[in-house]
Design a protein around this motif. Structure first.
Motif, short mmCIF file in Angstrom:
data_model
loop_
_atom_site.label_atom_id
_atom_site.label_comp_id
_atom_site.label_asym_id
_atom_site.label_seq_id
_atom_site.Cartn_x
_atom_site.Cartn_y
_atom_site.Cartn_z
N LEU A 91 26.05 -37.84 -13.86
CA LEU A 91 26.71 -36.42 -13.73
C LEU A 91 25.93 -35.17 -14.01
N ILE A 92 24.99 -35.28 -14.74
CA ILE A 92 24.06 -34.47 -14.88
C ILE A 92 22.97 -34.15 -13.83
N LEU A 93 22.54 -35.22 -13.41
CA LEU A 93 21.60 -35.57 -12.37
C LEU A 93 22.19 -35.15 -10.82
N GLY A 94 23.68 -35.32 -10.72
CA GLY A 94 24.33 -35.05 -9.67
C GLY A 94 24.99 -33.84 -9.51
N ALA A 95 24.95 -32.95 -10.65
CA ALA A 95 25.68 -31.83 -10.82
C ALA A 95 25.29 -30.85 -9.73
N THR A 99 28.72 -30.06 -7.50
CA THR A 99 29.39 -28.83 -7.57
C THR A 99 29.41 -28.05 -6.23
N THR A 100 28.77 -28.85 -5.42
CA THR A 100 28.68 -28.11 -3.86
C THR A 100 29.37 -28.88 -2.91
N HIS A 101 28.98 -30.28 -2.60
CA HIS A 101 29.41 -30.91 -1.56
C HIS A 101 29.83 -32.34 -2.32
N PRO A 102 30.75 -32.18 -3.03
CA PRO A 102 31.18 -33.62 -3.81
C PRO A 102 31.46 -34.66 -2.83
N VAL A 103 32.39 -34.43 -1.86
CA VAL A 103 32.88 -35.78 -1.09
C VAL A 103 31.75 -36.35 -0.38
N SER A 104 30.86 -35.41 0.28
CA SER A 104 29.56 -35.90 1.13
C SER A 104 28.77 -36.72 0.00
#
Length: 296
Positions: A91-95, A99-104
């Motif tokens: 979650l930290i690395l992917g934040a 937070t911008t393009h979660p689905v993609s």
């Protein structure tokens, strides 16, 4: 046996001449396995999750890791803590992306509908291209993968019950009884064998193997073959040589793919019928004891 891990021409190319991300991902995976073998489960989970963040193939080790976490913990709480460490790092690395393009981000991270290029496959070149890219083949390989994982899990759990009296939570619960002077830990051999077996099942039923994917499992092949010694020494060396041969044929041919599949099948057979290393330090491996005990 470990001398064989230094002699691969293809591995030298992958680790030294190329810039594939497979190599650093596997470095973190092996480092995490060392920590697991030493009983440092939380630190190991952190490195494991970092490896996943580099390349998703590290998740092939996840079924084995889950079993080890359940067996090394005294209860579900410690297992949940270790899994939370893995999730938190993702979650930290992917934040920035979540937070911008979660689905993609999630779709491309997993991309289960990806269609691989037939020209690069090393393991399935004997199939027609239309079969290789078909959805039916993908579903069949997935079903075989999950079925064999389930079968091996039952074998591992049955062995644990026979030799320790429990299937999971093998360490004594210090909250309810006085701890021994040296609490038993999972043996390094058992930890490594479980992790590598989990990964190899995924390799054997992979939709495709590209040349750089060799780094995902080459170093574990001698360990898997020599741990249970199902085959005599010359046969084990030949199996390692068959895999090396297949990954050095470029471009891959139907014959080289068949050679690779035969070698993979031999290793799967050794995992299915072979003995499992001792679970606890100071304990005995499969075939050395027939202990009985209570069931969880």
């Amino acid at each position: 046996a470990m001398v064989l891990t230094c002699l691969s021409k293809r591995l030298h190319s992958i680790f030294i001449l190329r810039l594939f991300n497979d190599a650093p991902a596997m470095l973190l995976l092996y480092a995490s396995t060392v920590l697991f073998a030493r009983g440092s489960w939380r630190a190991g989970c952190a490195l494991f999750s970092l490896g996943v963040s580099i390349k998703m193939n590290v998740l092939l080790f996840a079924p084995g890791l889950l079993l080890l976490l359940l067996q090394s913990s005294t209860n579900l709480i410690e297992t949940a803590v270790c899994l939370s460490i893995c999730a938190a790092i993702q979650l930290i690395l992917g934040a920035p992306f979540l937070t911008t393009h979660p689905v993609s981000y999630i779709r491309k991270a997993f991309e289960f509908d990806r269609v691989f290029f037939y020209k690069w496959t090393v393991n399935l070149k004997f199939l027609p291209e239309e079969t290789f890219v078909s959805k039916r083949l993908s579903l069949l390989l997935l079903a075989l993968h999950l079925s064999l994982l389930a079968a091996l899990a039952l074998k591992w759990l049955s062995f644990a019950r026979r030799t320790t009296g429990r299937r999971i939570f093998l360490r004594p619960n210090v909250a309810s009884s006085a701890p021994p002077k040296q609490p038993p830990r999972l043996s390094p051999e058992y930890v490594a064998y479980t992790m590598f077996s989990s990964n190899f099942v995924g390799i054997a039923f992979a939709r495709t193997l590209h040349y750089q994917f060799y780094s995902w499992y080459f170093h574990s092949v001698p360990f898997l073959l020599w741990s249970n010694a199902v085959f005599p020494f010359p046969v084990r060396v030949v199996i390692v040589g068959m895999i090396e041969y297949a990954f050095n044929v470029f471009p891959a041919t139907p014959a080289s793919s068949v050679v690779l599949q035969v070698a993979h099948l031999a290793i799967l057979v050794s995992a299915i019928i072979g003995n499992i290393p001792k679970i606890l330090e100071g304990g005995k491996g499969e075939g050395e004891t027939e202990g009985t005990g209570k069931e969880d």
